[in-house]
Design a protein around this motif. Structure first.
Motif, PDB file in Angstrom:
ATOM      1  N   HIS A 104     -39.858 -26.729  31.599  1.00 55.12           N
ATOM      2  CA  HIS A 104     -40.116 -28.173  31.731  1.00 55.12           C
ATOM      3  C   HIS A 104     -40.425 -28.834  30.368  1.00 55.12           C
ATOM      4  N   GLU A 105     -41.306 -28.233  29.610  1.00 59.71           N
ATOM      5  CA  GLU A 105     -41.715 -28.860  28.343  1.00 59.71           C
ATOM      6  C   GLU A 105     -40.684 -28.642  27.235  1.00 59.71           C
ATOM      7  N   ARG A 106     -40.340 -27.369  26.994  1.00 54.90           N
ATOM      8  CA  ARG A 106     -39.484 -27.076  25.833  1.00 54.90           C
ATOM      9  C   ARG A 106     -38.038 -27.487  26.054  1.00 54.90           C
ATOM     10  N   MET A 107     -37.480 -27.168  27.215  1.00 55.44           N
ATOM     11  CA  MET A 107     -36.048 -27.405  27.433  1.00 55.44           C
ATOM     12  C   MET A 107     -35.733 -28.821  27.894  1.00 55.44           C
ATOM     13  N   LEU A 108     -36.647 -29.466  28.637  1.00 58.22           N
ATOM     14  CA  LEU A 108     -36.341 -30.816  29.121  1.00 58.22           C
ATOM     15  C   LEU A 108     -37.063 -31.873  28.282  1.00 58.22           C
ATOM     16  N   GLU A 109     -38.381 -31.871  28.305  1.00 57.62           N
ATOM     17  CA  GLU A 109     -39.110 -32.961  27.620  1.00 57.62           C
ATOM     18  C   GLU A 109     -38.876 -32.972  26.106  1.00 57.62           C
ATOM     19  N   GLU A 110     -39.015 -31.811  25.478  1.00 56.10           N
ATOM     20  CA  GLU A 110     -38.923 -31.797  24.010  1.00 56.10           C
ATOM     21  C   GLU A 110     -37.481 -31.932  23.517  1.00 56.10           C
ATOM     22  N   GLN A 111     -36.503 -31.530  24.343  1.00 51.78           N
ATOM     23  CA  GLN A 111     -35.093 -31.635  23.935  1.00 51.78           C
ATOM     24  C   GLN A 111     -34.462 -32.960  24.350  1.00 51.78           C
ATOM     25  N   HIS A 112     -34.798 -33.437  25.543  1.00 49.69           N
ATOM     26  CA  HIS A 112     -34.076 -34.590  26.101  1.00 49.69           C
ATOM     27  C   HIS A 112     -34.907 -35.869  26.182  1.00 49.69           C
ATOM     28  N   ILE A 113     -36.176 -35.762  26.499  1.00 50.67           N
ATOM     29  CA  ILE A 113     -36.957 -36.968  26.783  1.00 50.67           C
ATOM     30  C   ILE A 113     -37.594 -37.546  25.508  1.00 50.67           C
ATOM     31  N   PHE A 114     -38.398 -36.755  24.838  1.00 52.80           N
ATOM     32  CA  PHE A 114     -39.167 -37.279  23.696  1.00 52.80           C
ATOM     33  C   PHE A 114     -38.304 -37.792  22.540  1.00 52.80           C
ATOM     34  N   PRO A 115     -37.191 -37.111  22.161  1.00 50.87           N
ATOM     35  CA  PRO A 115     -36.416 -37.635  21.029  1.00 50.87           C
ATOM     36  C   PRO A 115     -35.918 -39.067  21.263  1.00 50.87           C
ATOM     37  N   LEU A 116     -35.565 -39.412  22.487  1.00 50.19           N
ATOM     38  CA  LEU A 116     -35.092 -40.772  22.772  1.00 50.19           C
ATOM     39  C   LEU A 116     -36.247 -41.756  22.846  1.00 50.19           C
ATOM     40  N   VAL A 117     -37.305 -41.346  23.553  1.00 44.15           N
ATOM     41  CA  VAL A 117     -38.463 -42.220  23.750  1.00 44.15           C
ATOM     42  C   VAL A 117     -39.115 -42.571  22.400  1.00 44.15           C
ATOM     43  N   ARG A 118     -39.066 -41.619  21.491  1.00 45.02           N
ATOM     44  CA  ARG A 118     -39.643 -41.794  20.148  1.00 45.02           C
ATOM     45  C   ARG A 118     -39.035 -43.001  19.425  1.00 45.02           C
ATOM     46  N   GLN A 120     -38.164 -45.765  20.813  1.00 43.91           N
ATOM     47  CA  GLN A 120     -38.371 -47.006  21.574  1.00 43.91           C
ATOM     48  C   GLN A 120     -39.682 -47.705  21.200  1.00 43.91           C
ATOM     49  N   GLY A 121     -40.063 -47.635  19.952  1.00 45.66           N
ATOM     50  CA  GLY A 121     -41.243 -48.367  19.491  1.00 45.66           C
ATOM     51  C   GLY A 121     -42.383 -47.443  19.104  1.00 45.66           C
ATOM     52  N   ALA A 122     -43.333 -48.018  18.322  1.00 44.66           N
ATOM     53  CA  ALA A 122     -44.418 -47.223  17.737  1.00 44.66           C
ATOM     54  C   ALA A 122     -45.328 -46.619  18.806  1.00 44.66           C
ATOM     55  N   LYS A 123     -45.570 -47.393  19.904  1.00 45.62           N
ATOM     56  CA  LYS A 123     -46.489 -46.919  20.928  1.00 45.62           C
ATOM     57  C   LYS A 123     -45.929 -45.654  21.604  1.00 45.62           C
ATOM     58  N   LEU A 124     -44.626 -45.689  21.909  1.00 44.68           N
ATOM     59  CA  LEU A 124     -43.997 -44.538  22.563  1.00 44.68           C
ATOM     60  C   LEU A 124     -43.846 -43.363  21.590  1.00 44.68           C
ATOM     61  N   ALA A 125     -43.619 -43.671  20.306  1.00 42.53           N
ATOM     62  CA  ALA A 125     -43.511 -42.599  19.308  1.00 42.53           C
ATOM     63  C   ALA A 125     -44.847 -41.862  19.219  1.00 42.53           C
ATOM     64  N   ARG A 126     -45.946 -42.620  19.293  1.00 50.50           N
ATOM     65  CA  ARG A 126     -47.270 -41.984  19.257  1.00 50.50           C
ATOM     66  C   ARG A 126     -47.492 -41.125  20.497  1.00 50.50           C
ATOM     67  N   TYR A 127     -47.024 -41.623  21.656  1.00 53.21           N
ATOM     68  CA  TYR A 127     -47.113 -40.806  22.879  1.00 53.21           C
ATOM     69  C   TYR A 127     -46.388 -39.482  22.679  1.00 53.21           C
ATOM     70  N   ALA A 128     -45.171 -39.549  22.118  1.00 50.17           N
ATOM     71  CA  ALA A 128     -44.389 -38.318  21.928  1.00 50.17           C
ATOM     72  C   ALA A 128     -45.158 -37.327  21.055  1.00 50.17           C
ATOM     73  N   ASP A 129     -45.770 -37.822  19.973  1.00 47.13           N
ATOM     74  CA  ASP A 129     -46.544 -36.931  19.079  1.00 47.13           C
ATOM     75  C   ASP A 129     -47.698 -36.274  19.833  1.00 47.13           C
ATOM     76  N   PHE A 185     -41.519 -41.303  31.299  1.00 45.70           N
ATOM     77  CA  PHE A 185     -40.262 -41.122  32.052  1.00 45.70           C
ATOM     78  C   PHE A 185     -39.606 -42.469  32.391  1.00 45.70           C
ATOM     79  N   PRO A 186     -40.381 -43.473  32.861  1.00 45.95           N
ATOM     80  CA  PRO A 186     -39.728 -44.768  33.117  1.00 45.95           C
ATOM     81  C   PRO A 186     -39.097 -45.373  31.853  1.00 45.95           C
ATOM     82  N   ALA A 187     -39.743 -45.198  30.684  1.00 48.70           N
ATOM     83  CA  ALA A 187     -39.172 -45.732  29.423  1.00 48.70           C
ATOM     84  C   ALA A 187     -37.874 -44.999  29.094  1.00 48.70           C
ATOM     85  N   TRP A 188     -37.875 -43.692  29.268  1.00 50.10           N
ATOM     86  CA  TRP A 188     -36.677 -42.879  28.985  1.00 50.10           C
ATOM     87  C   TRP A 188     -35.513 -43.291  29.881  1.00 50.10           C
ATOM     88  N   LYS A 189     -35.835 -43.533  31.157  1.00 45.31           N
ATOM     89  CA  LYS A 189     -34.813 -43.878  32.155  1.00 45.31           C
ATOM     90  C   LYS A 189     -34.062 -45.162  31.787  1.00 45.31           C
TER      91      LYS A 189
END
Ligand SMILES: [Fe+2]
Ligand SMILES: [Fe+2]
Length: 247
Positions: A104-118, A120-129, A185-189
């Motif tokens: 869930h974390e390494r293969m989906l969130e870290e590969q697919h979700i966070f790079p895009l969300v990052r 989408q603005g400073a607030k979301l980039a901080r969430y990803a970190d 997840f809603p931001a990524w979608k």
């Protein structure tokens, strides 16, 4: 039809076509005509599709159930560590490692979700970190849980530190998953249309099959059910609290 009438009819038809294209109706109609009707589909194809975000959220459901095991065991560790089922805790940590951390974390969130969300603005980039830092802290904690549950019993020396570690992990991950469900997840979608989300859902399913050789979610759900059974948590009704006092 005279020239004017022909021109008006052409403009009217073009407008209808334009609206249809803009709303994606034409693509959907073309697809619908190619797809077999539900009565023609059989077996697995008849099961309703799991969307990409639903998939991620139901994975959180399995992860939360592992965390509930930790939360329920923490007070028992403090009162009677010798009675705690070390093997069931080890199995919970192993499930957390393979299903939550490695998949869930390494293969989906870290590969697919966070790079895009990052992006989408400073607030979301901080969430990803922060979310990545929390994944890493979770991995350190799982290493520790696996180490102290390797024996038949949990030594008195480890009981209180392990209870504290459980409480810290539960507190972190409850906040973590709740922010992912409602913000990340809603931001990524928003980066995708429905067709692209369908394709991503298939892609996630392929990753799941490659990693587990079968349906990873169903297998993980069975594993957590078995652990709950071994620890006496199978009956959901036991978690209904007593009625509150009269105000
Ligand atoms: Fe996460
Ligand atoms: Fe997550």
């Amino acid at each position: 039809m005279n020239i004017d009438e022909q021109r008006r009819a052409f403009l009217r038809d073009s407008a209808v076509l334009g609206i249809a294209v803009a709303s994606g109706t034409v693509t959907l109609m073309a697809q619908a005509s190619k797809e077999p009707s539900s009565s023609q589909k059989s077996g697995k194809e008849q099961e309703p599709e799991v969307t990409a975000t639903e998939d991620l959220m139901r994975e959180h459901g399995v992860i939360r159930r592992a965390l509930l095991v930790y939360a329920e065991i923490a007070p028992r560790l403090r009162t009677n560590p010798a009675d705690v089922d070390s093997a069931a805790l080890k199995q919970t940590a192993q499930l957390f490692r393979t299903f939550a951390e490695d998949y869930h974390e390494r293969m989906l969130e870290e590969q697919h979700i966070f790079p895009l969300v990052r992006k989408q603005g400073a607030k979301l980039a901080r969430y990803a970190d922060i979310l990545i830092a929390q994944h890493n802290r979770g991995r350190e904690i799982t290493d520790y849980i696996l180490a102290v549950t390797s024996g038949a019993k949990i030594g008195a020396f480890h009981a209180d530190p392990l209870a504290k570690v459980f409480e810290g992990l539960v507190r972190m991950y409850e906040n973590h998953a709740a922010r992912e469900d409602t913000i990340v997840f809603p931001a990524w979608k928003k980066n995708f249309n429905n067709k692209q989300l369908d394709e991503l859902s298939d892609q996630f399913e392929d990753i799941e099959h490659k990693m587990f050789g079968k349906d990873g979610f169903e297998d993980a759900e069975k594993k957590i059910s078995k652990i709950e059974g071994a620890l006496g948590f199978a009956d959901l009704a036991q978690f209904t609290p007593p009625a509150p006092p009269k105000p």
